[in-house]
Design a protein around this motif. Structure first.
Motif, PDB file in Angstrom:
ATOM      1  N   LEU A  72       0.819  -1.212   0.000  1.00  0.00           N
ATOM      2  CA  LEU A  72       0.000   0.000   0.000  1.00  0.00           C
ATOM      3  C   LEU A  72       0.850   1.258   0.000  1.00  0.00           C
ATOM      4  CD1 LEU A  72      -2.751  -1.035   2.591  1.00  0.00           C
ATOM      5  CD2 LEU A  72      -2.767  -1.318   0.111  1.00  0.00           C
ATOM      6  N   GLY A  73       2.059   1.136   0.540  1.00  0.00           N
ATOM      7  CA  GLY A  73       2.936   2.290   0.622  1.00  0.00           C
ATOM      8  C   GLY A  73       3.759   2.551  -0.618  1.00  0.00           C
ATOM      9  N   GLY A  74       3.596   1.736  -1.656  1.00  0.00           N
ATOM     10  CA  GLY A  74       4.269   2.020  -2.914  1.00  0.00           C
ATOM     11  C   GLY A  74       5.462   1.158  -3.235  1.00  0.00           C
TER      12      GLY A  74
ATOM     13  N   ALA B 155       2.655  -2.814  -8.625  1.00  0.00           N
ATOM     14  CA  ALA B 155       3.053  -1.404  -8.655  1.00  0.00           C
ATOM     15  C   ALA B 155       1.856  -0.470  -8.538  1.00  0.00           C
ATOM     16  CB  ALA B 155       3.827  -1.116  -9.938  1.00  0.00           C
ATOM     17  N   SER B 156       0.664  -0.944  -8.860  1.00  0.00           N
ATOM     18  CA  SER B 156      -0.534  -0.091  -8.830  1.00  0.00           C
ATOM     19  C   SER B 156      -1.385  -0.299  -7.591  1.00  0.00           C
ATOM     20  CB  SER B 156      -1.386  -0.357 -10.082  1.00  0.00           C
ATOM     21  OG  SER B 156      -0.672  -0.093 -11.261  1.00  0.00           O
ATOM     22  N   VAL B 157      -0.903  -1.114  -6.647  1.00  0.00           N
ATOM     23  CA  VAL B 157      -1.711  -1.409  -5.462  1.00  0.00           C
ATOM     24  C   VAL B 157      -1.921  -0.167  -4.609  1.00  0.00           C
ATOM     25  CG1 VAL B 157      -1.693  -2.643  -3.258  1.00  0.00           C
ATOM     26  CG2 VAL B 157      -1.203  -3.870  -5.371  1.00  0.00           C
TER      27      VAL B 157
ATOM     28  N   ASP C  66       1.365 -10.389  -9.878  1.00  0.00           N
ATOM     29  CA  ASP C  66       1.747  -9.918 -11.208  1.00  0.00           C
ATOM     30  C   ASP C  66       0.568  -9.877 -12.177  1.00  0.00           C
ATOM     31  OD1 ASP C  66       1.369 -12.611 -11.299  1.00  0.00           O
ATOM     32  OD2 ASP C  66       3.186 -13.077 -12.427  1.00  0.00           O
ATOM     33  N   GLY C  67      -0.633 -10.044 -11.665  1.00  0.00           N
ATOM     34  CA  GLY C  67      -1.806 -10.068 -12.546  1.00  0.00           C
ATOM     35  C   GLY C  67      -2.832  -9.030 -12.154  1.00  0.00           C
ATOM     36  N   ARG C  68      -4.106  -9.363 -12.354  1.00  0.00           N
ATOM     37  CA  ARG C  68      -5.214  -8.451 -12.083  1.00  0.00           C
ATOM     38  C   ARG C  68      -5.510  -8.436 -10.577  1.00  0.00           C
ATOM     39  NH1 ARG C  68      -9.667 -10.564 -13.905  1.00  0.00           N
ATOM     40  NH2 ARG C  68     -10.834  -8.666 -14.398  1.00  0.00           N
ATOM     41  N   LEU C  69      -5.474  -7.239  -9.989  1.00  0.00           N
ATOM     42  CA  LEU C  69      -5.668  -7.084  -8.551  1.00  0.00           C
ATOM     43  C   LEU C  69      -6.720  -6.013  -8.275  1.00  0.00           C
ATOM     44  CD1 LEU C  69      -1.888  -6.875  -7.566  1.00  0.00           C
ATOM     45  CD2 LEU C  69      -3.319  -8.913  -7.383  1.00  0.00           C
ATOM     46  N   VAL C  70      -7.367  -6.109  -7.124  1.00  0.00           N
ATOM     47  CA  VAL C  70      -8.217  -5.028  -6.629  1.00  0.00           C
ATOM     48  C   VAL C  70      -7.948  -4.856  -5.142  1.00  0.00           C
ATOM     49  CG1 VAL C  70     -10.094  -5.277  -8.296  1.00  0.00           C
ATOM     50  CG2 VAL C  70     -10.152  -6.594  -6.173  1.00  0.00           C
ATOM     51  N   CYS C  71      -8.213  -3.657  -4.655  1.00  0.00           N
ATOM     52  CA  CYS C  71      -8.156  -3.381  -3.219  1.00  0.00           C
ATOM     53  C   CYS C  71      -9.572  -3.180  -2.697  1.00  0.00           C
ATOM     54  CB  CYS C  71      -7.328  -2.134  -2.944  1.00  0.00           C
ATOM     55  SG  CYS C  71      -5.557  -2.453  -2.821  1.00  0.00           S
ATOM     56  N   ALA C  72      -9.772  -3.561  -1.439  1.00  0.00           N
ATOM     57  CA  ALA C  72     -11.050  -3.337  -0.767  1.00  0.00           C
ATOM     58  C   ALA C  72     -10.788  -2.676   0.570  1.00  0.00           C
ATOM     59  CB  ALA C  72     -11.801  -4.655  -0.580  1.00  0.00           C
ATOM     60  N   VAL C  73     -11.652  -1.745   0.944  1.00  0.00           N
ATOM     61  CA  VAL C  73     -11.541  -1.041   2.224  1.00  0.00           C
ATOM     62  C   VAL C  73     -12.889  -1.124   2.927  1.00  0.00           C
ATOM     63  CG1 VAL C  73     -11.218   1.196   3.339  1.00  0.00           C
ATOM     64  CG2 VAL C  73      -9.726   0.525   1.450  1.00  0.00           C
TER      65      VAL C  73
END
Length: 405
Positions: free
Chosen positions: A175-177, A274-276, A197-204
């Protein structure tokens, strides 16, 4: 598998090849038996069950080709496949006894299909051939089951050794880059058994009013659907990184909705670790657009206007004051009636007639109220830009039309 005597190998070269055309039927039978007898597979999601079919079919085909004499790797491929299944099922939470039952069932199905083929042929000496083959098949099956169990227990020990603190540190890094650091990403992926290394999503998921989490065991419960994820805390809220693979975002939203006891914001789909960090910010913004309470799960793409408004409170207040300020200052009953009318008018794409239908009143009544709105706000209902400002201001003011009889 030890080489067969020449006469046995020659007979197998006749009996085994037709089994290749029966692989789908043999696999379906095996999976059907497992789903009836093993509750652990019934509890798994469609992704894991589909994977069970694919891996089971590949194992059956490998066994048939070995009987035909096509295998030239001395069983190395079969052993490697068994170890991989062991590791994968441990990560998915399928009990070891259930996995071993599936592997042994594959040997049984292959043996029964071969025996049926021999009976149909009714050639002399086939009973001796089958007796020799049976010993070899079950020996190989036992060796592969041992390799599977060893890999399963090793993966189980590895996953159990990852404590909450280590998991949180890895999540904080993502999350911190630090997702742009290949060394960190490789270590994180191996540590968590999570493909990054593939398709990811974040949830909050913000906590409830008492500070308690509103998602219970999300990692374990998503794992039953065949979805790997890592969860922790960030800025006081539960945060998860979910590996989508080939799954649709809508499926994950639905599964999270089954777990949620409060609002949950989900990012857009991103590619790679890298986009997380940016995905987390999107998910956090989506979560902040939802009112507290209720188990609503939304994607940022479904809340873009609200997200824009929540990202700049000063501008949002200015927008409401300039667009609706004097209207909001009216007495309660008149204010609510005019706000309901304005909401219905905008939802009807500027049609007073359709707004009147929605409000269960006469068109002339709507026209009279619209003139009153123009008088109070000093803005024209026919100006497209004014309508846009009003729509945004109503979102920001969280106005909901009153229920009509």
């Amino acid at each position: 598998m030890q080489p067969f005597r020449p006469e046995v190998a020659a007979r197998l070269a006749e009996l085994a090849p037709p089994l290749l055309e029966q692989l789908d039927e043999m696999t379906s039978r095996m999976v059907s038996i497992l789903e009836r007898s093993e509750g652990a597979y019934t509890e798994q999601g469609p992704v894991v069950r589909a994977e069970l079919f694919e891996s089971g079919r590949a194992n059956l085909e490998r066994g048939v080709r070995t009987l035909m004499g096509d295998a030239d790797d001395s069983g190395r491929a079969g052993m490697a496949a068994a170890r991989e299944v062991g590791r994968r099922r441990a990560a998915q939470g399928v009990p070891l006894e259930t996995v071993l039952r599936a592997y042994r069932l594959g040997g049984q199905v292959t043996w029964e299909a071969l025996r049926a083929a021999a009976r149909a042929a009714e050639a002399p000496g086939d009973s001796d051939v089958l007796l020799e083959v049976a010993g070899s098949v079950w020996h190989v099956n036992d060796v592969q089951c041992a390799a599977l169990a060893e890999a399963y227990r090793a993966e189980e020990r590895r996953l159990a050794g990852i404590d909450d603190q280590a998991r949180q540190q890895v999540l904080d890094g993502l999350l911190g880059g630090r997702g742009g650091d290949p060394v960190f990403v490789r270590t994180a992926s191996e540590l968590l058994a999570l493909p990054l290394d593939g398709r990811l999503v974040c949830a909050v998921a913000p906590p409830d009013d008492a500070g308690n989490p509103t998602l219970t065991e999300p990692a374990a419960r998503l794992l039953k659907r065949g979805v790997r994820s890592v969860w922790g805390w960030r800025s006081g809220a539960q945060v998860g990184v979910v590996a989508l693979g080939t799954r649709r975002l809508g499926d994950v939203l639905g599964w999270l909705g089954e777990l949620a006891e409060g609002p949950v914001g989900v990012s857009a789909v991103v590619e790679g670790a890298a986009s997380v960090g940016s995905a987390w910010r999107l998910a956090d913004t989506a979560a902040r657009t939802l009112p507290a309470g209720g188990g609503r799960v939304v994607s940022i793409d479904d809340r873009l206007p609200e997200a824009l408004l929540s990202s700049s409170p000063e501008i949002t207040r200015r927008l409401v004051d300039q667009s609706l300020g004097r209207l909001l200052d009216l007495s309660g009953e008149e204010r609510d009636v005019l706000l309901d009318t304005l909401t219905a008018f905008l939802a009807a794409d500027g049609s007073p007639t359709r707004a009147a239908d929605q409000l269960y009143c006469h068109r002339n009544t709507v026209m009279h109220r619209l003139r009153r709105i123009e008088q109070v706000t000093g803005r024209s209902v026919t100006d497209p830009r004014v309508r846009l400002l009003w729509q945004l201001a109503l979102l920001a003011a969280e106005h909901r039309p009153a229920t009509r009889p």
